[in-house]
Each structure stands twice: as C-alpha cells, then as structure tokens.
Design a protein around this motif. Sequence first.
Motif, short mmCIF file in Angstrom:
data_model
loop_
_atom_site.label_atom_id
_atom_site.label_comp_id
_atom_site.label_asym_id
_atom_site.label_seq_id
_atom_site.Cartn_x
_atom_site.Cartn_y
_atom_site.Cartn_z
N ILE A 131 0.61 -10.04 -21.22
CA ILE A 131 1.95 -10.60 -21.36
C ILE A 131 2.15 -11.52 -20.16
O ILE A 131 1.55 -11.29 -19.11
CB ILE A 131 3.04 -9.50 -21.41
N THR A 132 2.95 -12.55 -20.30
CA THR A 132 3.21 -13.39 -19.12
C THR A 132 4.55 -13.00 -18.51
O THR A 132 5.47 -12.55 -19.20
CB THR A 132 3.24 -14.89 -19.48
N ALA A 133 4.64 -13.20 -17.21
CA ALA A 133 5.89 -12.91 -16.51
C ALA A 133 7.02 -13.77 -17.06
O ALA A 133 8.17 -13.32 -17.15
CB ALA A 133 5.72 -13.14 -15.01
N GLU A 134 6.71 -14.99 -17.47
CA GLU A 134 7.73 -15.90 -18.01
C GLU A 134 8.37 -15.34 -19.28
O GLU A 134 9.58 -15.46 -19.47
CB GLU A 134 7.13 -17.29 -18.29
N GLU A 135 7.57 -14.74 -20.14
CA GLU A 135 8.10 -14.15 -21.38
C GLU A 135 9.07 -13.02 -21.06
O GLU A 135 10.14 -12.90 -21.67
CB GLU A 135 6.97 -13.63 -22.25
N VAL A 136 8.70 -12.19 -20.12
CA VAL A 136 9.54 -11.06 -19.73
C VAL A 136 10.79 -11.54 -19.02
O VAL A 136 11.90 -11.08 -19.29
CB VAL A 136 8.75 -10.05 -18.86
N GLU A 137 10.63 -12.51 -18.13
CA GLU A 137 11.79 -13.02 -17.38
C GLU A 137 12.81 -13.66 -18.31
O GLU A 137 14.02 -13.49 -18.14
CB GLU A 137 11.36 -14.01 -16.31
N GLU A 138 12.34 -14.39 -19.30
CA GLU A 138 13.26 -15.00 -20.26
C GLU A 138 14.09 -13.93 -20.97
O GLU A 138 15.30 -14.08 -21.14
CB GLU A 138 12.48 -15.81 -21.29
N ALA A 139 13.45 -12.84 -21.36
CA ALA A 139 14.18 -11.75 -22.03
C ALA A 139 15.17 -11.10 -21.08
O ALA A 139 16.32 -10.80 -21.46
CB ALA A 139 13.19 -10.72 -22.57
N LEU A 140 14.77 -10.87 -19.84
CA LEU A 140 15.68 -10.26 -18.86
C LEU A 140 16.88 -11.16 -18.59
O LEU A 140 18.02 -10.69 -18.54
CB LEU A 140 14.94 -9.96 -17.55
N GLN A 141 16.64 -12.45 -18.45
CA GLN A 141 17.74 -13.38 -18.20
C GLN A 141 18.72 -13.42 -19.37
O GLN A 141 19.91 -13.65 -19.17
CB GLN A 141 17.20 -14.78 -17.94
N ARG A 142 18.22 -13.19 -20.56
CA ARG A 142 19.08 -13.21 -21.75
C ARG A 142 20.07 -12.05 -21.76
O ARG A 142 21.16 -12.17 -22.29
CB ARG A 142 18.20 -13.16 -23.00
#
Length: 152
Positions: A131-142
């Motif tokens: 998984i990429t950190a960017e994918e997870v960060e986008e979900a967290l920011q949402r």
Amino acid sequence: MFSALTITCNNVVTKFRRVRAQAQNVLLMLPHCLQSSRCSKQVSADPAECERCGACPLADVLTLADKYGCQYYIAKGGREAAERVKRKDVRVVVAVACEKELSAGIVSALPKPVIAVPNRQPHGYCNDTVITAEEVEEALQRVIVQDGDSAG
C-alpha cells in the motif's frame, strides 16, 4: 468482483455522507501482511516493535498514524479486527486489507462508517502486501477533522 463493487459503493456512500471525526476517534486498521515476511519483529502483538526500517509499508503508515494522532491497530485476522472496531471510542474506521477482508469488514463494522483502502498482493494472498502512504493519507484526510472543520 463482488468485493470490489462492495468497497466502491461503500466508499462513495461514506464520502457522500461527509463523515468526519476527531483524530482520536479514528481507527486506522492495518493487516499484519503489510509487514515484511523477512522481519522477525512481532508488530501485530506490539506495534512499537516496528523499527520503521522502510523494508515494508508499515513504517510509512505508522508514521502517518503518529502525524495525524489517530488510533491504529495491526490485526492478524478479520475477527480480531471486528472486535477492535466495536470499541466505543471508535467513530470512523480507515481500513487497509485485501478486497475479501474489506468487504466482510465493512459489513461487520455497521453502523460505523468505513473508508476501505485495498492493498495489493504482488507476492500472493496475505504475504508482503503493498500500500502507499499517499493512499492511506488521502483516506485519513477525508475523515479526520482538521483545524476549522467540525466533526459530523
């Protein structure tokens, strides 16, 4: 196919609902298979064991959890994950897993909202997943309430 459709529909509905929560009420649920199979640390028992060496995606994802101040949990299986999600202090879940586990987890988490982030399995099922950190960060920011926002 059915799992992917379940995940897509769930994420669209959750996004439409504009679900937001304080960071301490957001649970980042991670699968143990993100950990490198060559690592000797028992991070699912104690995430502090992770040396954040960069050999697997866990280092970047755990760093994100620290950055945003959300809860996180590394589950060994779906039943264990479902029990953790039921805690009263969890209002929103960002879950990383394979499509099969995510679709089952979405249903078992109801009525709590879940943002599902499917991992990739270049080395086979439940082995050194990616998984990429960017994918997870986008979900967290949402879902995490930022300064100036309000929890919904």
